[in-house]
Motif scaffolding. Sequence first.
Motif, PDB file in Angstrom:
ATOM      1  N   ILE A 185       0.839  -1.197   0.000  1.00  0.00           N
ATOM      2  CA  ILE A 185       0.000   0.000   0.000  1.00  0.00           C
ATOM      3  C   ILE A 185       0.874   1.247   0.000  1.00  0.00           C
ATOM      4  O   ILE A 185       0.603   2.227  -0.712  1.00  0.00           O
ATOM      5  N   ALA A 186       1.955   1.220   0.783  1.00  0.00           N
ATOM      6  CA  ALA A 186       2.862   2.376   0.855  1.00  0.00           C
ATOM      7  C   ALA A 186       3.526   2.647  -0.483  1.00  0.00           C
ATOM      8  O   ALA A 186       3.665   3.804  -0.901  1.00  0.00           O
ATOM      9  N   GLU A 187       3.940   1.599  -1.180  1.00  0.00           N
ATOM     10  CA  GLU A 187       4.557   1.764  -2.493  1.00  0.00           C
ATOM     11  C   GLU A 187       3.572   2.404  -3.471  1.00  0.00           C
ATOM     12  O   GLU A 187       3.917   3.312  -4.239  1.00  0.00           O
ATOM     13  N   VAL A 210       6.592   6.740   4.118  1.00  0.00           N
ATOM     14  CA  VAL A 210       7.780   6.822   4.962  1.00  0.00           C
ATOM     15  C   VAL A 210       7.694   5.816   6.107  1.00  0.00           C
ATOM     16  O   VAL A 210       8.676   5.158   6.468  1.00  0.00           O
ATOM     17  N   ALA A 211       6.501   5.667   6.666  1.00  0.00           N
ATOM     18  CA  ALA A 211       6.325   4.798   7.830  1.00  0.00           C
ATOM     19  C   ALA A 211       6.353   3.314   7.482  1.00  0.00           C
ATOM     20  O   ALA A 211       6.650   2.485   8.360  1.00  0.00           O
ATOM     21  N   ASN A 212       6.078   2.957   6.227  1.00  0.00           N
ATOM     22  CA  ASN A 212       5.867   1.548   5.908  1.00  0.00           C
ATOM     23  C   ASN A 212       6.749   0.973   4.812  1.00  0.00           C
ATOM     24  O   ASN A 212       6.750  -0.244   4.614  1.00  0.00           O
ATOM     25  N   LEU A 213       7.503   1.803   4.093  1.00  0.00           N
ATOM     26  CA  LEU A 213       8.359   1.273   3.039  1.00  0.00           C
ATOM     27  C   LEU A 213       9.683   0.763   3.599  1.00  0.00           C
ATOM     28  O   LEU A 213      10.253   1.383   4.502  1.00  0.00           O
ATOM     29  N   PRO A 214      10.213  -0.320   3.061  1.00  0.00           N
ATOM     30  CA  PRO A 214      11.582  -0.731   3.399  1.00  0.00           C
ATOM     31  C   PRO A 214      12.563   0.227   2.737  1.00  0.00           C
ATOM     32  O   PRO A 214      12.217   0.949   1.794  1.00  0.00           O
ATOM     33  N   ASP A 215      13.774   0.236   3.231  1.00  0.00           N
ATOM     34  CA  ASP A 215      14.749   1.165   2.663  1.00  0.00           C
ATOM     35  C   ASP A 215      15.618   0.462   1.627  1.00  0.00           C
ATOM     36  O   ASP A 215      15.514  -0.749   1.396  1.00  0.00           O
ATOM     37  N   LYS A 216      16.493   1.238   1.017  1.00  0.00           N
ATOM     38  CA  LYS A 216      17.410   0.735   0.004  1.00  0.00           C
ATOM     39  C   LYS A 216      18.156  -0.483   0.532  1.00  0.00           C
ATOM     40  O   LYS A 216      18.651  -0.491   1.652  1.00  0.00           O
ATOM     41  N   GLY A 217      18.217  -1.530  -0.277  1.00  0.00           N
ATOM     42  CA  GLY A 217      18.883  -2.755   0.110  1.00  0.00           C
ATOM     43  C   GLY A 217      17.953  -3.808   0.668  1.00  0.00           C
ATOM     44  O   GLY A 217      18.324  -4.977   0.775  1.00  0.00           O
ATOM     45  N   THR A 253      14.682  -4.099  -0.540  1.00  0.00           N
ATOM     46  CA  THR A 253      13.628  -4.314  -1.523  1.00  0.00           C
ATOM     47  C   THR A 253      14.266  -4.367  -2.908  1.00  0.00           C
ATOM     48  O   THR A 253      15.454  -4.072  -3.075  1.00  0.00           O
ATOM     49  N   ASP A 254      13.505  -4.768  -3.908  1.00  0.00           N
ATOM     50  CA  ASP A 254      14.036  -4.877  -5.261  1.00  0.00           C
ATOM     51  C   ASP A 254      14.450  -3.507  -5.789  1.00  0.00           C
ATOM     52  O   ASP A 254      13.760  -2.502  -5.587  1.00  0.00           O
ATOM     53  N   VAL A 255      15.568  -3.460  -6.485  1.00  0.00           N
ATOM     54  CA  VAL A 255      16.039  -2.218  -7.089  1.00  0.00           C
ATOM     55  C   VAL A 255      14.981  -1.702  -8.065  1.00  0.00           C
ATOM     56  O   VAL A 255      14.454  -2.445  -8.891  1.00  0.00           O
ATOM     57  N   GLY A 256      14.677  -0.431  -7.965  1.00  0.00           N
ATOM     58  CA  GLY A 256      13.674   0.170  -8.837  1.00  0.00           C
ATOM     59  C   GLY A 256      12.366   0.450  -8.138  1.00  0.00           C
ATOM     60  O   GLY A 256      11.585   1.283  -8.597  1.00  0.00           O
ATOM     61  N   ARG A 257      12.116  -0.225  -7.024  1.00  0.00           N
ATOM     62  CA  ARG A 257      10.898   0.046  -6.267  1.00  0.00           C
ATOM     63  C   ARG A 257      11.100   1.258  -5.356  1.00  0.00           C
ATOM     64  O   ARG A 257      12.218   1.593  -4.971  1.00  0.00           O
ATOM     65  N   ALA A 258       9.995   1.896  -5.012  1.00  0.00           N
ATOM     66  CA  ALA A 258      10.056   3.002  -4.069  1.00  0.00           C
ATOM     67  C   ALA A 258      10.577   2.516  -2.722  1.00  0.00           C
ATOM     68  O   ALA A 258      10.290   1.395  -2.293  1.00  0.00           O
ATOM     69  N   THR A 259      11.348   3.351  -2.062  1.00  0.00           N
ATOM     70  CA  THR A 259      11.937   3.026  -0.761  1.00  0.00           C
ATOM     71  C   THR A 259      11.571   4.096   0.262  1.00  0.00           C
ATOM     72  O   THR A 259      11.050   5.167  -0.078  1.00  0.00           O
ATOM     73  N   ASP A 290      31.668   3.675 -10.720  1.00  0.00           N
ATOM     74  CA  ASP A 290      31.076   5.003 -10.537  1.00  0.00           C
ATOM     75  C   ASP A 290      29.978   5.240 -11.565  1.00  0.00           C
ATOM     76  O   ASP A 290      30.166   4.994 -12.763  1.00  0.00           O
ATOM     77  N   GLY A 291      28.844   5.745 -11.107  1.00  0.00           N
ATOM     78  CA  GLY A 291      27.757   6.113 -12.006  1.00  0.00           C
ATOM     79  C   GLY A 291      26.976   4.916 -12.506  1.00  0.00           C
ATOM     80  O   GLY A 291      26.938   3.857 -11.882  1.00  0.00           O
ATOM     81  N   GLY A 292      26.332   5.098 -13.649  1.00  0.00           N
ATOM     82  CA  GLY A 292      25.505   4.047 -14.225  1.00  0.00           C
ATOM     83  C   GLY A 292      24.103   4.042 -13.661  1.00  0.00           C
ATOM     84  O   GLY A 292      23.725   4.846 -12.811  1.00  0.00           O
ATOM     85  N   ASN A 293      23.289   3.109 -14.167  1.00  0.00           N
ATOM     86  CA  ASN A 293      21.914   2.977 -13.690  1.00  0.00           C
ATOM     87  C   ASN A 293      21.872   2.652 -12.205  1.00  0.00           C
ATOM     88  O   ASN A 293      22.708   1.908 -11.698  1.00  0.00           O
ATOM     89  N   ASN A 294      20.871   3.188 -11.528  1.00  0.00           N
ATOM     90  CA  ASN A 294      20.646   2.905 -10.101  1.00  0.00           C
ATOM     91  C   ASN A 294      21.923   3.119  -9.292  1.00  0.00           C
ATOM     92  O   ASN A 294      22.296   2.299  -8.447  1.00  0.00           O
ATOM     93  N   ASN A 295      22.584   4.245  -9.556  1.00  0.00           N
ATOM     94  CA  ASN A 295      23.871   4.507  -8.930  1.00  0.00           C
ATOM     95  C   ASN A 295      23.713   4.993  -7.487  1.00  0.00           C
ATOM     96  O   ASN A 295      22.594   5.101  -6.960  1.00  0.00           O
ATOM     97  N   SER A 296      24.835   5.310  -6.863  1.00  0.00           N
ATOM     98  CA  SER A 296      24.849   5.675  -5.447  1.00  0.00           C
ATOM     99  C   SER A 296      24.074   6.948  -5.153  1.00  0.00           C
ATOM    100  O   SER A 296      23.758   7.237  -3.998  1.00  0.00           O
ATOM    101  N   GLU A 297      23.755   7.708  -6.179  1.00  0.00           N
ATOM    102  CA  GLU A 297      23.087   9.001  -6.023  1.00  0.00           C
ATOM    103  C   GLU A 297      21.582   8.918  -6.269  1.00  0.00           C
ATOM    104  O   GLU A 297      20.850   9.854  -5.947  1.00  0.00           O
ATOM    105  N   SER A 298      21.113   7.828  -6.824  1.00  0.00           N
ATOM    106  CA  SER A 298      19.732   7.744  -7.292  1.00  0.00           C
ATOM    107  C   SER A 298      18.794   7.244  -6.206  1.00  0.00           C
ATOM    108  O   SER A 298      18.847   6.087  -5.797  1.00  0.00           O
ATOM    109  N   LEU A 299      17.886   8.111  -5.749  1.00  0.00           N
ATOM    110  CA  LEU A 299      16.867   7.703  -4.786  1.00  0.00           C
ATOM    111  C   LEU A 299      15.689   7.038  -5.481  1.00  0.00           C
ATOM    112  O   LEU A 299      15.078   6.122  -4.941  1.00  0.00           O
ATOM    113  N   PHE A 300      15.347   7.541  -6.676  1.00  0.00           N
ATOM    114  CA  PHE A 300      14.238   6.935  -7.419  1.00  0.00           C
ATOM    115  C   PHE A 300      14.437   7.220  -8.893  1.00  0.00           C
ATOM    116  O   PHE A 300      14.681   8.356  -9.287  1.00  0.00           O
ATOM    117  N   GLU A 301      14.353   6.177  -9.704  1.00  0.00           N
ATOM    118  CA  GLU A 301      14.458   6.355 -11.145  1.00  0.00           C
ATOM    119  C   GLU A 301      13.555   5.356 -11.853  1.00  0.00           C
ATOM    120  O   GLU A 301      13.263   4.278 -11.338  1.00  0.00           O
TER     121      GLU A 301
END
Length: 517
Positions: free
Chosen positions: A147-149, A206-213, A215-221, A273-284
């Motif tokens: 639901i949070a996603e 914010v209250a219900n989503l898992p964080d980076k790492g 959940t699957d890459v590409g999903r909201a965190t 360094d860089g590329g898809n889903n890099n260290s800087e990307s919160l959501f793409e």
Amino acid sequence: MKKTLIKKASLVAAVALLSIGFDGCKRYLDVNPQGQITQAQIATDPAAAQNLVTGIYNVFYIGGFAPDIDSFQFVIMTDIASDDGDKGSSPADYGDALQIDNLQTPATNGVVNNVWNGHYQGIARTNQALGQLQTATFDAVTKNKLIAETRFLRAYFYFNLVRLFGGVPKLDHVPSVGEANSAALQTRASAADIYAFIVSDLDFAVANLPDKGATDVGRATKSAAQGLEAKVYLYMKNYQKAYDLSQAVITGGKYSLVKDYSLIWRQNAVNGDGGNNNSESLFEIQAGINKDCSAGINLYTVSQGPRAGGKYGWSDLGFGFNNPTSSLVNEYEAGDVRKNGTIIFINPTNGTNSSGTVLFDGFRIPSQDSVQNSRYSYKAYHSRTAEANCGGNTDRLPKQVRILRYADVLLINAEAAFQLGNLGVATTDLNLVRTRAGLQNVTATLPAIWHERRVELAMEHDRFFDLVRQDAVQPGRAAAAFAADGGKTWSATRALFPIPQTQIDLSSGNLKQNPGY
């Protein structure tokens, strides 16, 4: 290792929601597509329910000259509408885009209607999914995560709408047959009500989503929800909330700036360094290669690619729209590496075919007299040789679009901290971004932060919104910016786009037009 989400789904639902059908409803790099999902499966099977939510992401792939969320039409209403992008292409090409570039958008403009329709298609999908998920009987943690996603995605769609149009109809459920044509659902809620609705969705996320790492890459965190909500609060001028939420992302330690700015938009990392889903990307927005070449945003890259139009015979890379302006070029300080990471500069003609511009993949554009325009967006470029392609389908090149980056979060934090009187934090944030750009440290001021936002986020579909927001803080800022962009005339009525006349007609006049149109 968590899997990477490759979204390829076709969500089909009647108003009664008797069943949900998917065509290859869930795609990961290492998972075969699933078949039909029934309402009973969604209610009892977490995997089926997750497939349902995955199907929402497919709405990002629409666009082109049709309903649109983050593709060509949205680029027109954000970059080309601002002082960062000129329409480009040939002078007479695409009159609707020219109207928007010239700040003369009528309610009959087709681009405006396409973006309205695209976002409400996204909202409809989230509401369809939420209606199904409410009946789920599996464990509460998984149910609330899904639901949070879904609510994160709905908040993103409404955040775009409220910034483009102001108050809009608030749809928080799938209309029943009896209320489908009710005036209540065709009437605009206030902008304040829409912002409150967005905050409610993001609070839950914010209250219900898992964080980076987790959940699957590409999903909201969780971090993506915190970052997006921080940005929402910046627009609401609630600087304490904007600071607290952006600070939570920073102290969470899960993100860092990519070292080489030019690599942020590449498909592949270089030396990590860089590329898809890099260290800087919160959501793409994810993309990939599938059997029907549909897992890419329609026309996003090709609409902005260099357009052939001169004496040299070469295959063009696109339609040539959204050219970086002279105003943007002049905004960069000497030595700022972001200028060449953002803009493809076509070298001038020297009378031979030996000159030209060579892109990172070795592709050579002969010279200025071989193209329609002299500047193009490097951030939208996708290599036909050094990056993945799907046969000869250039309309849906698998370019992943970065929606929210860590640099944006740092600048949100800097602006909020400055407004709260915390000059030290604001200066630290600001100089983290400047150092990566190869620039000297400065002391934070509001103009310095706003300058940094422009050059850091240029051609990322944020500038028009930023100008409108900043003009509300410092009246006259937008007028000065557009005057410097070819002498364009700005008026306060242009801070919002017109409600599409088609939508007003469909509502039998229940939708009311924005002032000045």
